[in-house]
Design an enzyme around this catalytic site. Structure first.
Site, PDB file in Angstrom:
ATOM      1  N   CYS A   1       0.520 -71.591  28.949  1.00 36.14           N
ATOM      2  CA  CYS A   1       0.936 -72.728  28.106  1.00 36.14           C
ATOM      3  C   CYS A   1       1.616 -73.831  28.908  1.00 36.14           C
ATOM      4  O   CYS A   1       1.789 -74.945  28.418  1.00 36.14           O
ATOM      5  CB  CYS A   1       1.880 -72.254  27.005  1.00 36.14           C
ATOM      6  SG  CYS A   1       1.167 -70.989  25.971  1.00 36.14           S
TER       7      CYS A   1
ATOM      8  N   HIS B   1       6.267 -78.026  24.494  1.00 36.36           N
ATOM      9  CA  HIS B   1       5.164 -77.138  24.102  1.00 36.36           C
ATOM     10  C   HIS B   1       5.337 -76.798  22.623  1.00 36.36           C
ATOM     11  O   HIS B   1       6.445 -76.590  22.147  1.00 36.36           O
ATOM     12  CB  HIS B   1       5.200 -75.867  24.956  1.00 36.36           C
ATOM     13  CG  HIS B   1       4.219 -74.836  24.509  1.00 36.36           C
ATOM     14  ND1 HIS B   1       2.916 -75.154  24.216  1.00 36.36           N
ATOM     15  CD2 HIS B   1       4.342 -73.498  24.288  1.00 36.36           C
ATOM     16  CE1 HIS B   1       2.268 -74.055  23.841  1.00 36.36           C
ATOM     17  NE2 HIS B   1       3.112 -73.042  23.868  1.00 36.36           N
TER      18      HIS B   1
ATOM     19  N   ASN C   1      -0.442 -73.322  18.002  1.00 35.37           N
ATOM     20  CA  ASN C   1      -0.210 -73.221  19.441  1.00 35.37           C
ATOM     21  C   ASN C   1      -1.564 -73.212  20.166  1.00 35.37           C
ATOM     22  O   ASN C   1      -2.342 -72.275  20.000  1.00 35.37           O
ATOM     23  CB  ASN C   1       0.576 -71.930  19.707  1.00 35.37           C
ATOM     24  CG  ASN C   1       0.907 -71.714  21.174  1.00 35.37           C
ATOM     25  OD1 ASN C   1       0.382 -72.387  22.049  1.00 35.37           O
ATOM     26  ND2 ASN C   1       1.777 -70.748  21.434  1.00 35.37           N
TER      27      ASN C   1
HETATM   28  O1  UT7 Z   1       3.157 -70.165  23.672  1.00 32.50           O
HETATM   29  C1  UT7 Z   1       3.829 -69.229  24.464  1.00 32.50           C
HETATM   30  C2  UT7 Z   1       5.150 -68.942  23.977  1.00 32.50           C
HETATM   31  N1  UT7 Z   1       5.159 -68.355  22.679  1.00 32.50           N
HETATM   32  C3  UT7 Z   1       6.300 -68.200  22.073  1.00 32.50           C
HETATM   33  O2  UT7 Z   1       7.297 -68.578  22.636  1.00 32.50           O
HETATM   34  C4  UT7 Z   1       6.347 -67.529  20.728  1.00 32.50           C
HETATM   35  C5  UT7 Z   1       7.750 -67.163  20.407  1.00 32.50           C
HETATM   36  N2  UT7 Z   1       7.912 -66.374  19.191  1.00 32.50           N
HETATM   37  C6  UT7 Z   1       7.780 -66.850  17.943  1.00 32.50           C
HETATM   38  O3  UT7 Z   1       7.406 -67.996  17.748  1.00 32.50           O
HETATM   39  C7  UT7 Z   1       8.184 -65.966  16.798  1.00 32.50           C
HETATM   40  O4  UT7 Z   1       8.846 -64.829  17.292  1.00 32.50           O
HETATM   41  C8  UT7 Z   1       7.000 -65.502  15.876  1.00 32.50           C
HETATM   42  C9  UT7 Z   1       6.488 -66.669  15.065  1.00 32.50           C
HETATM   43  C10 UT7 Z   1       5.888 -64.955  16.748  1.00 32.50           C
HETATM   44  C11 UT7 Z   1       7.464 -64.436  14.924  1.00 32.50           C
HETATM   45  O5  UT7 Z   1       8.563 -64.899  14.144  1.00 32.50           O
HETATM   46  P1  UT7 Z   1       9.891 -64.012  13.976  1.00 32.50           P
HETATM   47  O6  UT7 Z   1      10.764 -64.759  13.075  1.00 32.50           O
HETATM   48  O7  UT7 Z   1      10.377 -63.731  15.368  1.00 32.50           O
HETATM   49  O8  UT7 Z   1       9.336 -62.738  13.260  1.00 32.50           O
HETATM   50  P2  UT7 Z   1       9.380 -61.207  13.727  1.00 32.50           P
HETATM   51  O9  UT7 Z   1       8.380 -60.967  14.813  1.00 32.50           O
HETATM   52  O10 UT7 Z   1      10.809 -60.819  14.003  1.00 32.50           O
HETATM   53  O11 UT7 Z   1       8.925 -60.477  12.419  1.00 32.50           O
HETATM   54  C12 UT7 Z   1       9.683 -60.572  11.219  1.00 32.50           C
HETATM   55  C13 UT7 Z   1       8.922 -59.880  10.117  1.00 32.50           C
HETATM   56  C14 UT7 Z   1       8.394 -58.497  10.491  1.00 32.50           C
HETATM   57  O12 UT7 Z   1       8.485 -57.678   9.335  1.00 32.50           O
HETATM   58  P3  UT7 Z   1       9.717 -56.656   9.171  1.00 32.50           P
HETATM   59  O13 UT7 Z   1       9.626 -55.746  10.350  1.00 32.50           O
HETATM   60  O14 UT7 Z   1      10.946 -57.509   9.166  1.00 32.50           O
HETATM   61  O15 UT7 Z   1       9.411 -56.004   7.861  1.00 32.50           O
HETATM   62  C15 UT7 Z   1       6.957 -58.755  10.801  1.00 32.50           C
HETATM   63  O16 UT7 Z   1       6.133 -57.611  10.598  1.00 32.50           O
HETATM   64  O17 UT7 Z   1       7.770 -60.660   9.777  1.00 32.50           O
HETATM   65  C16 UT7 Z   1       6.611 -59.823   9.796  1.00 32.50           C
HETATM   66  N3  UT7 Z   1       5.472 -60.645  10.162  1.00 32.50           N
HETATM   67  C17 UT7 Z   1       4.737 -61.304   9.266  1.00 32.50           C
HETATM   68  N4  UT7 Z   1       4.800 -61.384   7.920  1.00 32.50           N
HETATM   69  C18 UT7 Z   1       3.899 -62.163   7.296  1.00 32.50           C
HETATM   70  C19 UT7 Z   1       4.998 -60.903  11.418  1.00 32.50           C
HETATM   71  N5  UT7 Z   1       3.940 -61.723  11.316  1.00 32.50           N
HETATM   72  C20 UT7 Z   1       3.762 -61.992  10.002  1.00 32.50           C
HETATM   73  C21 UT7 Z   1       2.843 -62.783   9.296  1.00 32.50           C
HETATM   74  N6  UT7 Z   1       2.947 -62.851   7.943  1.00 32.50           N
HETATM   75  N7  UT7 Z   1       1.878 -63.501   9.904  1.00 32.50           N
END
Ligand code: UT7
Length: 326
Positions: free
Chosen positions: A113, A252, A282
């Site tokens: 990225c 980014h 992204n």
């Molecule tokens: O481009 C290179 C760099 N990339 C990045 O820097 C990405 C950085 N990370 C992020 O942008 C975020 O961490 C994400 C968008 C990927 C995820 O967001 P988050 O707020 O960190 O969510 P999480 O991974 O902590 O998940 C929270 C909850 C989980 O459920 P439980 O365990 O709390 O029940 C996930 O299973 O959200 C759930 N979840 C979803 N729910 C509905 C994960 N993906 C989804 C989804 N729809 N698509």
């Protein structure tokens, strides 16, 4: 001594739009989750049997037109991509053929990225060394080709697109500073397990979707905020430019919450931070390239303005350019 400047910017996006409501039908997710957690409403998808050179060539042609540079004047094409048409030859060579830049040398650069900022850095150095006068940097990605469409934690995030910049020799200084960083101890945070020389593609790989993106999103989030804010600060320090002099930060586009956190760390008001993630998701290296192009198209970049990029990606890698628009 010759300096380098950006003489033209271009972009290309596939027509097909995949919005959050369509994703709701594909995986267990919701428009509400995606918009509140990421800021993404839709993304573009290129479609089957088309490579990143197709988008990259269109972005390159647009950038050349905007720069008023003929393709045969290009000395070097640097393509940054994690989704090359083929492992080899380079996507830069495919683009060279498509745009008829017959006098160019070509290579691909791998910085995920952060590719656009790494690409601009290389191009600028080739020009100030005196080796070349006209360089095309193309960041092009077909992320849909490496997304696991059964994995809701990643498939909602990515999209396809390409952005390009033409750099030419200039009497006026424009690239005031560049800062690049990497940390190879985090290679398992964001990667594609198979398809390279270590694990070739087998039936088992395909069954496990090991040819697709794996990401530890939550841990990456914090690293991304710190790395991009630090990169911008370091580059500004090298350029001896105070933060208040920035006209626009072009980060980014991985997550709108990451962008907000960077702005708050840098104490930048939100009107000084360019965001277009809602339309495209992204697109890896293409994100900052397209954001730069759209900020220019929107009339937000004028002569004399200080523009700062800040990018972060798999590797981990990060970087920032401080550019005075001339
Ligand atoms: O481009 C290179 C760099 N990339 C990045 O820097 C990405 C950085 N990370 C992020 O942008 C975020 O961490 C994400 C968008 C990927 C995820 O967001 P988050 O707020 O960190 O969510 P999480 O991974 O902590 O998940 C929270 C909850 C989980 O459920 P439980 O365990 O709390 O029940 C996930 O299973 O959200 C759930 N979840 C979803 N729910 C509905 C994960 N993906 C989804 C989804 N729809 N698509």
């Amino acid at each position: 001594m010759q300096f380098a400047r950006i003489a033209g910017l271009g972009k290309s996006l596939p027509d097909k739009v995949l919005d959050n409501l369509e994703l709701e039908k594909m995986v267990d997710t919701s428009d509400e989750w995606i918009t509140t957690r990421t800021g993404i409403s839709q993304r573009r998808i290129l479609g089957k049997d088309k490579g990143s050179s197709e988008l990259g060539a269109k972005a390159a042609i647009n950038a050349l037109k905007n720069a008023d540079v003929a393709p045969d004047k290009v000395d070097l094409i640097i393509v940054t991509t994690v989704t090359p048409d083929t492992i080899f030859p380079s996507t830069a060579c495919y683009i060279q053929k498509k745009i008829k830049a017959k006098n160019a040398a070509c290579f691909d650069l791998s910085a995920a990225c952060a590719g656009f900022v790494y690409g601009l850095a290389c191009a600028e150095k080739f020009i100030i060394s005196g080796m070349y006068k006209t360089i095309l940097v193309v960041s092009t990605e077909v992320m849909s080709s490496i997304v696991d469409w059964t994995d809701r934690s990643t498939c909602v995030l990515f999209g396809d697109g390409a952005g390009a910049a033409v750099l030419t020799a200039s009497k006026k200084e424009s690239f005031l500073a560049t800062y690049l960083g990497s940390n190879g101890s985090y290679t398992d945070m964001l990667y594609v397990p198979a398809g390279g020389s270590k694990y070739s593609v087998t039936k088992e790989v395909l069954d496990n979707h090991d040819n697709c993106i794996r990401m530890r999103g939550n841990e990456l989030f914090r690293l991304a905020v710190r790395a991009m804010a630090d990169a911008a600060q370091n580059a500004l320090e090298l350029a001896k430019v105070p933060i208040d002099d920035i006209k626009l930060l072009i980060p980014h586009q991985a997550n709108n919450r990451i962008i907000t956190a960077i702005a708050s760390r840098l104490k930048l008001p939100k009107e000084k931070v360019y965001v277009n993630i809602e339309k495209y998701g992204n697109m890896s290296a293409a994100s900052s390239a397209i954001a730069f192009c759209e900020a220019w198209e929107d009339g937000l970049i004028k002569k004399g303005d200080i523009i700062v990029t800040a990018v972060f990606g798999a590797g981990l890698v990060w970087g920032s350019n401080v550019i005075r628009w001339v």
